[in-house]
Design a protein around this motif. Sequence first.
Motif, PDB file in Angstrom:
ATOM      1  N   VAL A  93      -3.700   2.301  15.106  1.00 11.86           N
ATOM      2  CA  VAL A  93      -4.746   1.323  14.811  1.00 11.86           C
ATOM      3  C   VAL A  93      -4.152   0.247  13.914  1.00 11.86           C
ATOM      4  CG1 VAL A  93      -7.091   0.968  13.970  1.00 11.86           C
ATOM      5  CG2 VAL A  93      -6.431   3.191  14.944  1.00 11.86           C
ATOM      6  N   ILE A  94      -4.323  -1.002  14.312  1.00 13.62           N
ATOM      7  CA  ILE A  94      -3.656  -2.126  13.640  1.00 13.62           C
ATOM      8  C   ILE A  94      -4.689  -3.186  13.276  1.00 13.62           C
ATOM      9  CG2 ILE A  94      -1.946  -3.976  13.911  1.00 13.62           C
ATOM     10  CD1 ILE A  94      -0.649  -2.226  16.116  1.00 13.62           C
ATOM     11  N   HIS A  95      -4.589  -3.724  12.073  1.00  9.55           N
ATOM     12  CA  HIS A  95      -5.296  -4.972  11.787  1.00  9.55           C
ATOM     13  C   HIS A  95      -4.279  -6.047  11.428  1.00  9.55           C
ATOM     14  CE1 HIS A  95      -5.140  -5.449   7.365  1.00  9.55           C
ATOM     15  NE2 HIS A  95      -5.467  -4.172   7.202  1.00  9.55           N
ATOM     16  N   THR A  96      -4.729  -7.299  11.454  1.00 10.94           N
ATOM     17  CA  THR A  96      -3.806  -8.428  11.291  1.00 10.94           C
ATOM     18  C   THR A  96      -4.190  -9.304  10.102  1.00 10.94           C
ATOM     19  OG1 THR A  96      -5.094  -9.777  12.855  1.00 10.94           O
ATOM     20  CG2 THR A  96      -3.273  -8.483  13.760  1.00 10.94           C
ATOM     21  N   SER A  97      -4.909  -8.752   9.142  1.00  9.98           N
ATOM     22  CA  SER A  97      -5.316  -9.526   7.970  1.00  9.98           C
ATOM     23  C   SER A  97      -4.190  -9.592   6.951  1.00  9.98           C
ATOM     24  CB  SER A  97      -6.555  -8.894   7.328  1.00  9.98           C
ATOM     25  OG  SER A  97      -6.803  -9.495   6.070  1.00  9.98           O
ATOM     26  N   GLY A  98      -3.826 -10.806   6.554  1.00  6.42           N
ATOM     27  CA  GLY A  98      -2.806 -10.948   5.525  1.00  6.42           C
ATOM     28  C   GLY A  98      -3.318 -10.629   4.142  1.00  6.42           C
ATOM     29  N   ALA A  99      -4.642 -10.685   3.940  1.00 13.02           N
ATOM     30  CA  ALA A  99      -5.224 -10.515   2.612  1.00 13.02           C
ATOM     31  C   ALA A  99      -5.549  -9.065   2.279  1.00 13.02           C
ATOM     32  CB  ALA A  99      -6.490 -11.357   2.489  1.00 13.02           C
ATOM     33  N   HIS A 100      -5.279  -8.152   3.219  1.00 10.67           N
ATOM     34  CA  HIS A 100      -5.656  -6.754   3.014  1.00 10.67           C
ATOM     35  C   HIS A 100      -4.518  -5.821   3.418  1.00 10.67           C
ATOM     36  CE1 HIS A 100      -9.824  -7.701   2.035  1.00 10.67           C
ATOM     37  NE2 HIS A 100      -9.737  -8.638   2.962  1.00 10.67           N
ATOM     38  N   THR A 101      -4.640  -4.594   2.978  1.00 12.94           N
ATOM     39  CA  THR A 101      -3.607  -3.611   3.236  1.00 12.94           C
ATOM     40  C   THR A 101      -4.140  -2.515   4.163  1.00 12.94           C
ATOM     41  OG1 THR A 101      -1.945  -2.224   2.153  1.00 12.94           O
ATOM     42  CG2 THR A 101      -4.115  -2.327   1.125  1.00 12.94           C
ATOM     43  N   LEU A 102      -3.435  -1.399   4.209  1.00  7.03           N
ATOM     44  CA  LEU A 102      -3.756  -0.344   5.167  1.00  7.03           C
ATOM     45  C   LEU A 102      -5.093   0.331   4.900  1.00  7.03           C
ATOM     46  CD1 LEU A 102      -0.282   1.461   5.323  1.00  7.03           C
ATOM     47  CD2 LEU A 102      -1.319   0.120   7.166  1.00  7.03           C
ATOM     48  N   ASP A 103      -5.592   0.226   3.678  1.00 10.62           N
ATOM     49  CA  ASP A 103      -6.755   1.040   3.319  1.00 10.62           C
ATOM     50  C   ASP A 103      -8.006   0.707   4.113  1.00 10.62           C
ATOM     51  OD1 ASP A 103      -7.173  -1.395   2.126  1.00 10.62           O
ATOM     52  OD2 ASP A 103      -7.678  -0.601   0.146  1.00 10.62           O
ATOM     53  N   LEU A 104      -8.069  -0.469   4.728  1.00 13.66           N
ATOM     54  CA  LEU A 104      -9.221  -0.786   5.570  1.00 13.66           C
ATOM     55  C   LEU A 104      -9.330   0.167   6.756  1.00 13.66           C
ATOM     56  CD1 LEU A 104      -9.218  -4.696   5.775  1.00 13.66           C
ATOM     57  CD2 LEU A 104     -10.414  -3.217   4.151  1.00 13.66           C
ATOM     58  N   LEU A 105      -8.231   0.833   7.084  1.00 13.15           N
ATOM     59  CA  LEU A 105      -8.175   1.696   8.267  1.00 13.15           C
ATOM     60  C   LEU A 105      -8.159   3.173   7.897  1.00 13.15           C
ATOM     61  CD1 LEU A 105      -5.437  -0.339  10.216  1.00 13.15           C
ATOM     62  CD2 LEU A 105      -7.932  -0.592  10.346  1.00 13.15           C
ATOM     63  N   ASP A 106      -8.563   3.500   6.680  1.00 16.28           N
ATOM     64  CA  ASP A 106      -8.499   4.893   6.221  1.00 16.28           C
ATOM     65  C   ASP A 106      -9.328   5.839   7.086  1.00 16.28           C
ATOM     66  OD1 ASP A 106      -6.765   4.306   4.206  1.00 16.28           O
ATOM     67  OD2 ASP A 106      -8.228   4.422   2.575  1.00 16.28           O
ATOM     68  N   SER A 107     -10.466   5.378   7.571  1.00 19.55           N
ATOM     69  CA  SER A 107     -11.315   6.267   8.376  1.00 19.55           C
ATOM     70  C   SER A 107     -10.640   6.645   9.684  1.00 19.55           C
ATOM     71  CB  SER A 107     -12.673   5.622   8.648  1.00 19.55           C
ATOM     72  OG  SER A 107     -12.541   4.381   9.317  1.00 19.55           O
ATOM     73  N   ALA A 108      -9.794   5.759  10.207  1.00 14.93           N
ATOM     74  CA  ALA A 108      -9.028   6.104  11.412  1.00 14.93           C
ATOM     75  C   ALA A 108      -7.966   7.143  11.080  1.00 14.93           C
ATOM     76  CB  ALA A 108      -8.381   4.853  11.995  1.00 14.93           C
ATOM     77  N   LYS A 109      -7.326   6.993   9.930  1.00 14.78           N
ATOM     78  CA  LYS A 109      -6.311   7.965   9.521  1.00 14.78           C
ATOM     79  C   LYS A 109      -6.917   9.351   9.336  1.00 14.78           C
ATOM     80  CE  LYS A 109      -2.613   8.786   6.183  1.00 14.78           C
ATOM     81  NZ  LYS A 109      -1.916   8.332   4.973  1.00 14.78           N
ATOM     82  N   ASN A 110      -8.134   9.391   8.849  1.00 16.84           N
ATOM     83  CA  ASN A 110      -8.794  10.677   8.642  1.00 16.84           C
ATOM     84  C   ASN A 110      -8.995  11.455   9.940  1.00 16.84           C
ATOM     85  OD1 ASN A 110      -8.935  10.180   5.901  1.00 16.84           O
ATOM     86  ND2 ASN A 110     -11.021   9.365   5.985  1.00 16.84           N
ATOM     87  N   LEU A 111      -8.947  10.734  11.072  1.00 15.59           N
ATOM     88  CA  LEU A 111      -9.065  11.385  12.379  1.00 15.59           C
ATOM     89  C   LEU A 111      -7.697  11.632  13.023  1.00 15.59           C
ATOM     90  CD1 LEU A 111     -12.141   9.505  13.908  1.00 15.59           C
ATOM     91  CD2 LEU A 111     -12.076  11.813  12.948  1.00 15.59           C
ATOM     92  N   GLY A 112      -6.632  11.372  12.277  1.00 10.15           N
ATOM     93  CA  GLY A 112      -5.294  11.627  12.795  1.00 10.15           C
ATOM     94  C   GLY A 112      -4.612  10.440  13.419  1.00 10.15           C
ATOM     95  N   ALA A 113      -5.253   9.264  13.367  1.00 12.52           N
ATOM     96  CA  ALA A 113      -4.626   8.056  13.902  1.00 12.52           C
ATOM     97  C   ALA A 113      -3.605   7.514  12.898  1.00 12.52           C
ATOM     98  CB  ALA A 113      -5.679   6.996  14.208  1.00 12.52           C
ATOM     99  N   GLN A 114      -2.689   6.723  13.372  1.00  7.78           N
ATOM    100  CA  GLN A 114      -1.713   6.043  12.531  1.00  7.78           C
ATOM    101  C   GLN A 114      -2.216   4.630  12.240  1.00  7.78           C
ATOM    102  OE1 GLN A 114       1.919   6.238  14.802  1.00  7.78           O
ATOM    103  NE2 GLN A 114       1.765   8.446  15.046  1.00  7.78           N
ATOM    104  N   ARG A 115      -1.798   4.082  11.095  1.00 10.74           N
ATOM    105  CA  ARG A 115      -2.275   2.756  10.680  1.00 10.74           C
ATOM    106  C   ARG A 115      -1.112   1.775  10.549  1.00 10.74           C
ATOM    107  NH1 ARG A 115      -4.333   3.973   4.944  1.00 10.74           N
ATOM    108  NH2 ARG A 115      -2.266   4.913   5.012  1.00 10.74           N
ATOM    109  N   ALA A 116      -1.401   0.515  10.818  1.00 12.18           N
ATOM    110  CA  ALA A 116      -0.409  -0.537  10.603  1.00 12.18           C
ATOM    111  C   ALA A 116      -1.105  -1.860  10.343  1.00 12.18           C
ATOM    112  CB  ALA A 116       0.532  -0.665  11.796  1.00 12.18           C
TER     113      ALA A 116
END
Length: 293
Positions: A93-116
């Motif tokens: 799961v990837i987002h492209t925001s320059g103003a934010h970091t990986l933590d916006l995708l924490d809920s995906a990580k909790n399900l075993g997804a990888q973040r970028a």
Amino acid sequence: MDKTVAIIGAGRVGGVIGKLLAKAGFAVSAIVCRTPQSAEKAQKFIGSGNAMTDPVKAVATADIIFITTPDGAIKSVCDRIAAEKGFRPGSLVIHTSGAHTLDLLDSAKNLGAQRAVIHPLQSLPGMEQGAKNLPGSYFRIEADPEAIQTARELVQVLGGIELALPKWRSDQQSAALYHAGAVAVSNYFVALIEYGLRFYQELGADKQQALQAVLPLIKGTLGNIEALGTTKALTGPIARGDGETIRGHIQAMEERLPDLLPLYRELAKQTIAIARERGLDEAKIRELEKLVQ
């Protein structure tokens, strides 16, 4: 690398990424927008994929999910998908925001997804122009350890180059500083041109004609920066230590454009620092600094 991609929030950024990935042989399986009309428009531009409005259905079709919504919606969209168990273990799961970091995708990580996070240092004013602008751009890459190689490969596929940030910390401050730099050289550059045009408008020039008049100067300056770097590209009165000219500017602005003077002084201070680095005599530096206080 898995090559099935879903684009959630296929506006300018998502549309451009989808287009370039499809061109490189990735299967864009789903394109999600808030309205069917927007999704169909993005699908037509990308050239493949199913246009839809349901992000949960979209992620079920893909191994790589780009959430390219406006910044304020990234977390809520990710959380909504996660609440319905939409992310699969091992998906990226990837987002492209320059103003934010990986933590916006924490809920995906909790399900075993990888973040970028992959953020292009580029202006994308529209899909067509954005697809031309993006290749050759630098990117900030941040990812979970198991996803970093895939994130780098995706940037390469997009024609990008990774920006090395050895002092990066995965926190909001680092993201904010990185993004502030991008805003300064892009958005504030536009504002600076607008600021400069005010001087010509004060003298009665038509704004559009004034812009056309200064564009060759702007382009020449950018060419000098590209060829020589910022320090050697500096020209003008501060570069040569011409205090009398700067004094004349200030006196004229005090009389006719006083509202522009505070920014002029601050920009002059920044320019003096470059002139010092360029080797300007310290006596002239002190004279200039006194003028613009």
